[in-house]
Structures are given as structure tokens and as C-alpha cells.
Design an enzyme around this catalytic site. Structure first.
Site, mmCIF file in Angstrom:
data_model
loop_
_atom_site.group_PDB
_atom_site.id
_atom_site.type_symbol
_atom_site.label_atom_id
_atom_site.label_comp_id
_atom_site.label_asym_id
_atom_site.label_seq_id
_atom_site.Cartn_x
_atom_site.Cartn_y
_atom_site.Cartn_z
ATOM 1 N N ALA A 1 4.630 2.403 -1.567
ATOM 2 C CA ALA A 1 4.833 3.577 -2.432
ATOM 3 C C ALA A 1 5.855 4.526 -1.827
ATOM 4 O O ALA A 1 6.692 5.098 -2.546
ATOM 5 C CB ALA A 1 3.495 4.291 -2.650
ATOM 6 N N GLY B 1 0.788 -1.230 0.000
ATOM 7 C CA GLY B 1 0.000 0.000 0.000
ATOM 8 C C GLY B 1 0.817 1.275 0.000
ATOM 9 O O GLY B 1 1.772 1.431 -0.771
ATOM 10 N N SER C 1 -4.172 10.733 8.722
ATOM 11 C CA SER C 1 -5.324 10.529 7.837
ATOM 12 C C SER C 1 -6.173 11.788 7.872
ATOM 13 O O SER C 1 -6.075 12.587 8.816
ATOM 14 C CB SER C 1 -6.166 9.347 8.336
ATOM 15 O OG SER C 1 -7.457 9.347 7.746
ATOM 16 N N CYS D 1 9.184 -7.038 11.687
ATOM 17 C CA CYS D 1 9.023 -6.267 12.924
ATOM 18 C C CYS D 1 7.587 -5.802 13.066
ATOM 19 O O CYS D 1 7.017 -5.233 12.128
ATOM 20 C CB CYS D 1 9.950 -5.051 12.892
ATOM 21 S SG CYS D 1 9.714 -3.865 14.231
ATOM 22 N N VAL E 1 5.259 -3.105 15.014
ATOM 23 C CA VAL E 1 5.408 -1.850 15.758
ATOM 24 C C VAL E 1 4.770 -1.948 17.141
ATOM 25 O O VAL E 1 4.909 -1.047 17.961
ATOM 26 C CB VAL E 1 4.818 -0.650 14.973
ATOM 27 C CG1 VAL E 1 5.560 -0.441 13.667
ATOM 28 C CG2 VAL E 1 3.320 -0.796 14.754
ATOM 29 N N SER F 1 -7.419 7.319 16.933
ATOM 30 C CA SER F 1 -5.997 6.980 16.783
ATOM 31 C C SER F 1 -5.299 7.977 15.872
ATOM 32 O O SER F 1 -4.180 8.414 16.131
ATOM 33 C CB SER F 1 -5.840 5.549 16.259
ATOM 34 O OG SER F 1 -6.165 5.447 14.875
ATOM 35 N N TYR G 1 -10.602 4.353 15.084
ATOM 36 C CA TYR G 1 -9.609 4.696 14.042
ATOM 37 C C TYR G 1 -9.439 6.211 14.004
ATOM 38 O O TYR G 1 -8.319 6.733 13.970
ATOM 39 C CB TYR G 1 -10.083 4.172 12.688
ATOM 40 C CG TYR G 1 -9.160 4.472 11.537
ATOM 41 C CD1 TYR G 1 -9.318 5.631 10.773
ATOM 42 C CD2 TYR G 1 -8.126 3.603 11.212
ATOM 43 C CE1 TYR G 1 -8.465 5.916 9.713
ATOM 44 C CE2 TYR G 1 -7.277 3.879 10.144
ATOM 45 C CZ TYR G 1 -7.454 5.035 9.402
ATOM 46 O OH TYR G 1 -6.607 5.321 8.345
HETATM 47 N N1 NAI Z 1 -5.963 3.433 2.640
HETATM 48 C C1 NAI Z 1 -6.471 4.607 3.034
HETATM 49 O O1 NAI Z 1 -7.552 5.031 2.594
HETATM 50 C C2 NAI Z 1 -5.733 5.432 4.029
HETATM 51 C C3 NAI Z 1 -4.729 4.894 4.825
HETATM 52 N N2 NAI Z 1 -4.119 5.699 5.756
HETATM 53 C C4 NAI Z 1 -3.075 5.163 6.614
HETATM 54 O O2 NAI Z 1 -1.962 4.787 5.805
HETATM 55 C C5 NAI Z 1 -1.186 3.800 6.488
HETATM 56 C C6 NAI Z 1 -0.902 2.651 5.548
HETATM 57 O O3 NAI Z 1 -2.148 2.054 5.230
HETATM 58 P P1 NAI Z 1 -2.457 1.382 3.814
HETATM 59 O O4 NAI Z 1 -1.244 1.394 2.967
HETATM 60 O O5 NAI Z 1 -3.713 1.964 3.299
HETATM 61 O O6 NAI Z 1 -2.784 -0.098 4.306
HETATM 62 P P2 NAI Z 1 -2.248 -1.514 3.845
HETATM 63 O O7 NAI Z 1 -3.046 -2.488 4.655
HETATM 64 O O8 NAI Z 1 -2.227 -1.616 2.372
HETATM 65 O O9 NAI Z 1 -0.718 -1.521 4.347
HETATM 66 C C7 NAI Z 1 -0.421 -1.493 5.718
HETATM 67 C C8 NAI Z 1 0.934 -2.152 5.924
HETATM 68 O O10 NAI Z 1 1.237 -2.113 7.314
HETATM 69 C C9 NAI Z 1 1.627 -3.408 7.735
HETATM 70 N N3 NAI Z 1 1.344 -3.595 9.166
HETATM 71 C C10 NAI Z 1 0.132 -3.808 9.735
HETATM 72 N N4 NAI Z 1 0.268 -3.966 11.059
HETATM 73 C C11 NAI Z 1 1.594 -3.831 11.340
HETATM 74 C C12 NAI Z 1 2.367 -3.878 12.520
HETATM 75 N N5 NAI Z 1 1.804 -4.157 13.703
HETATM 76 N N6 NAI Z 1 3.709 -3.668 12.432
HETATM 77 C C13 NAI Z 1 4.283 -3.445 11.222
HETATM 78 N N7 NAI Z 1 3.621 -3.402 10.063
HETATM 79 C C14 NAI Z 1 2.282 -3.584 10.131
HETATM 80 C C15 NAI Z 1 0.837 -4.358 6.850
HETATM 81 O O11 NAI Z 1 1.435 -5.650 6.822
HETATM 82 C C16 NAI Z 1 0.916 -3.635 5.519
HETATM 83 O O12 NAI Z 1 2.091 -3.971 4.814
HETATM 84 C C17 NAI Z 1 -2.020 3.412 7.722
HETATM 85 O O13 NAI Z 1 -1.510 4.091 8.861
HETATM 86 C C18 NAI Z 1 -3.417 3.929 7.391
HETATM 87 O O14 NAI Z 1 -4.162 4.227 8.543
HETATM 88 C C19 NAI Z 1 -4.445 7.034 5.917
HETATM 89 C C20 NAI Z 1 -5.421 7.585 5.138
HETATM 90 C C21 NAI Z 1 -6.108 6.838 4.130
HETATM 91 C C1 LIG Z 2 -13.497 3.364 6.072
HETATM 92 C C2 LIG Z 2 -12.356 3.907 6.848
HETATM 93 C C3 LIG Z 2 -11.211 4.340 5.954
HETATM 94 C C4 LIG Z 2 -9.936 4.460 6.735
HETATM 95 C C5 LIG Z 2 -8.819 4.985 5.860
HETATM 96 C C6 LIG Z 2 -8.721 6.469 5.970
HETATM 97 O O1 LIG Z 2 -8.003 6.972 6.791
HETATM 98 C C7 LIG Z 2 -9.582 7.256 5.036
HETATM 99 C C8 LIG Z 2 -9.808 8.666 5.516
HETATM 100 C C9 LIG Z 2 -10.445 9.419 4.390
HETATM 101 C C10 LIG Z 2 -11.294 10.432 4.544
HETATM 102 C C11 LIG Z 2 -11.830 10.882 5.803
HETATM 103 C C12 LIG Z 2 -12.663 11.966 5.798
HETATM 104 C C13 LIG Z 2 -13.339 12.427 6.992
HETATM 105 C C14 LIG Z 2 -14.334 13.338 6.837
HETATM 106 C C15 LIG Z 2 -15.145 13.750 7.999
HETATM 107 O O2 LIG Z 2 -14.327 14.308 9.013
HETATM 108 C C16 LIG Z 2 -16.221 14.754 7.586
HETATM 109 O O3 LIG Z 2 -17.000 14.182 6.571
HETATM 110 C C17 LIG Z 2 -17.075 15.064 8.761
HETATM 111 C C18 LIG Z 2 -17.956 16.290 8.440
HETATM 112 C C19 LIG Z 2 -18.957 16.552 9.513
HETATM 113 C C20 LIG Z 2 -18.325 16.761 10.857
HETATM 114 O O4 LIG Z 2 -17.292 17.475 10.971
HETATM 115 O O5 LIG Z 2 -18.892 16.187 11.794
#
Ligand code: NAI
Ligand SMILES: CCCCCC(=O)CC\C=C/C=C/C=C/[C@@H](O)[C@@H](O)CCCC(=O)O
Length: 256
Positions: free
Chosen positions: A20, A16, A138, A63, A65, A154, A151
Site C-alpha cells: 500500500a 500488505g 506499531s 533483499c 533487511v 522490537s 514483538y
Molecule cells: N498487520 C498489522 O496489524 C500491523 C503491522 N505492523 C507492521 O507493519 C509492517 C508490515 O507488516 P504487514 O504489511 O502487516 O505484514 P505482511 O506480512 O503482509 O508484509 C510484510 C512484508 O515484509 C516482507 N519481509 C518479511 N521479512 C523480510 C525481510 N527479512 N526482508 C525484507 N522483507 C521482508 C514480507 O515478505 C512481506 O512482503 C511490519 O513492520 C509490521 O510489524 C504494524 C502495526 C500493525
Molecule cells: C497479534 C499481534 C499483532 C501484531 C501487529 C500489530 O502491530 C498490531 C498492533 C495493534 C494494536 C496494539 C495495541 C496495544 C495495546 C496495549 O498497549 C494496551 O491494550 C495495553 C493497556 C494496558 C497496559 O498499558 O498495560
């Protein structure tokens, strides 16, 4: 290249956004150590990376975290192998409202743990060479996502911790910048099968999917480009950089 000679550690670097980030930092000349629990994904990625960047600028260390012992050992191995740490990307994270304690343990406590262990190696006051820490928060770290309150908590914690560490580091002359990247929805495994990950809030999946459709999806590479900006722009400390499908914007926080 912008990061030639720099050593970076990326947690959750195997898939993910972390994958990248790993690729983008390598493209910019850095040496990258990726920490992950998914050994098969990491080893597959390493095979691909070795073909492009050779074998001497990448290292995978298994590892979690969640473990102080494993994080300490991984960062010590990084320093022993490559001489130091310049960039730390606390990226590992999960979505699981059913196992909410694990979500906090990885998403927030894992960021704090990685930061505090890396501080011992990066802090100029303790023999380090300074650098930058970039935490993957996020958009849910800036506003509530109704389907995943824990979430959201966090990620709010990651933003607050990042900003406080930036201020502490500046006041203490650690020589380390701290910034958060706050992406919207990104096309990765984390957002697959969300109904199973929303626990008692799974009835709110449709509302979340509607938000996802409105905000549109990002590619992991778009987030990684913002991480590179935060890593290379030495004027950035204590920033939260929002990343939308339509672009990016630095958050302006209220002055208390
Ligand atoms: N996908 C999304 O829409 C969004 C993701 N994020 C954040 O981006 C970060 C990466 O997430 P993604 O790439 O989307 O997810 P993903 O699931 O594709 O990748 C997460 C990676 O972290 C690893 N991982 C999970 N638990 C672990 C641990 N305890 N120790 C070490 N590695 C661990 C997994 O094995 C995986 O390789 C996360 O913190 C997520 O909350 C933030 C905003 C949006
Ligand atoms: C399904 C969970 C996805 C987890 C991965 C992410 O971190 C995605 C985060 C992407 C967008 C989040 C947007 C949040 C928007 C809200 O804060 C907003 O719509 C709330 C507006 C109303 C309010 O402030 O109460």
C-alpha cells in the site's frame, strides 16, 4: 504531484502495508524501489504496477533487511539507477514469538541497518540530498501487547530509535527527517494464524482477538495515507503517528 522527482525505497514492499505504501507513493509521483524476500509476490505486484505507472518508475530488488551486504547492494543499485534516495520506508517486519531472535533481527535491527546504510546516501554532509525516513512501528511500540512481548520490544525499539535519530539528524544538520507510523491492527497476512506466531503465549490469543475486535481493523491504505503525510509534511520530525480505525493522532511524549 507532491512527490514528483522523488526516489523512495520501501522495505517489505511486496505485500500488505508495504504494498500500500508503494502504491500510494507511486500515485503521488515518486519513483519506488521495493525490497523484499518474497520474489513471487513482488514480481506479481510489479506486473500490476507496470500496467498503471509504466516500467520506468518501479524497481524490485530481492533483499533481506537482515543482511548488511544485501541492503548495501540494494541501496547502491537504487542510487546508481535513479540518482539518489529521498524517502526510505523501513517497513519490513514479522510476528514470531517462537523465533524471537528473528523478530528482533528483522523488526529492529533491520530498521537500524536500513537507516544507517541509507544515511550514507541521504546525508547532506556526505553528498546526499537529505529527505525523510519513515519507520513502520506499531501501537505495540507505544504500549504492551501481552501476547507478543518480543514483538512489543522490537516496536518500542523502533519508536525510540526513530526519535533519537530525528534529534541526532537535527543537531547534526543531516537534512533528514525521521518519523514513525504506529498502526493498530491492519488486515494483512501478518495477523493471520496468530496462534502459530505467539509461541509460548499462544494461550493469550483470545485476549488479543478481543483487543482486535475492540480496536477494529484498518486497511493497509489507511496506514499508507499516514506515511504519505509524514513524507510530505516537512514540519514533522521525531513524530510517532498513531493510526486507529477511528482516525489518527500524533503521540505527545513526556518531556524528561
Ligand atoms: N498487520 C498489522 O496489524 C500491523 C503491522 N505492523 C507492521 O507493519 C509492517 C508490515 O507488516 P504487514 O504489511 O502487516 O505484514 P505482511 O506480512 O503482509 O508484509 C510484510 C512484508 O515484509 C516482507 N519481509 C518479511 N521479512 C523480510 C525481510 N527479512 N526482508 C525484507 N522483507 C521482508 C514480507 O515478505 C512481506 O512482503 C511490519 O513492520 C509490521 O510489524 C504494524 C502495526 C500493525
Ligand atoms: C497479534 C499481534 C499483532 C501484531 C501487529 C500489530 O502491530 C498490531 C498492533 C495493534 C494494536 C496494539 C495495541 C496495544 C495495546 C496495549 O498497549 C494496551 O491494550 C495495553 C493497556 C494496558 C497496559 O498499558 O498495560
Amino acid at each position: 504531484m507532491a512527490l514528483s522527482g522523488k526516489v523512495a525505497v520501501v522495505t517489505g514492499g511486496a505485500m500488505g502495508i508495504g504494498r500500500a505504501i508503494t502504491e500510494t507513493l507511486l500515485q503521488s509521483g515518486a519513483t519506488v524501489v521495493l525490497l523484499d524476500v518474497n520474489e513471487s509476490a513482488a514480481k506479481s505486484l510489479l506486473d500490476d504496477l507496470h500496467k498503471v505507472y509504466g516500467r520506468d518508475r518501479t524497481l524490485f530488488l530481492s533483499c533481506t533487511v537482515e543482511s548488511e551486504e544485501q541492503v548495501k547492494a540494494a541501496l547502491q543499485k537504487t542510487v546508481d539507477t535513479f540518482g539518489g534516495i529521498d524517502i526510505l520506508c523501513n517497513n519490513a517486519g514479522i510476528l514470531n514469538e517462537g523465533e524471537w531472535e528473528k523478530t528482533v533481527s528483522i523488526n529492529l535491527l533491520g530498521v537500524i541497518r536500513g537507516t544507517y546504510v541509507a544515511l550514507q546516501h541521504m546525508n547532506k554532509l556526505t553528498g546526499g540530498r537529505g529527505g525523510v525516513v519513515i519507520n513502520t512501528a506499531s501501537m505495540a511500540g507505544l504500549g504492551p501487547l501481552l501476547s507478543c512481548p518480543v514483538y512489543t520490544a522490537s516496536k518500542h525499539g523502533v519508536v525510540g530509535f526513530t526519535r533519537a535519530m530525528a534529534a541526532a539528524s537535527k543537531a547534526s544538520d543531516y537534512g533528514i527527517r525521521f518519523n514513525a507510523v504506529c498502526p493498530g491492527f491492519v488486515q494483512t497476512d501478518l495477523i493471520s494464524n496468530t496462534k502459530l506466531k505467539l509461541g509460548q503465549f499462544s494461550h493469550l490469543e483470545d485476549a488479543t482477538n478481543q483487543l482486535m475486535a475492540e480496536m477494529r481493523m484498518l486497511a493497509p491504505s489507511e496506514v499508507a495515507a499516514c506515511v504519505l503525510e509524514l513524507a510530505t509534511d516537512e514540519t514533522k520530525n521525531g513524530e510517532a503517528l498513531m493510526v486507529f480505525a477511528q482516525g489518527k493522532q500524533y503521540v505527545t511524549f513526556p518531556t524528561l
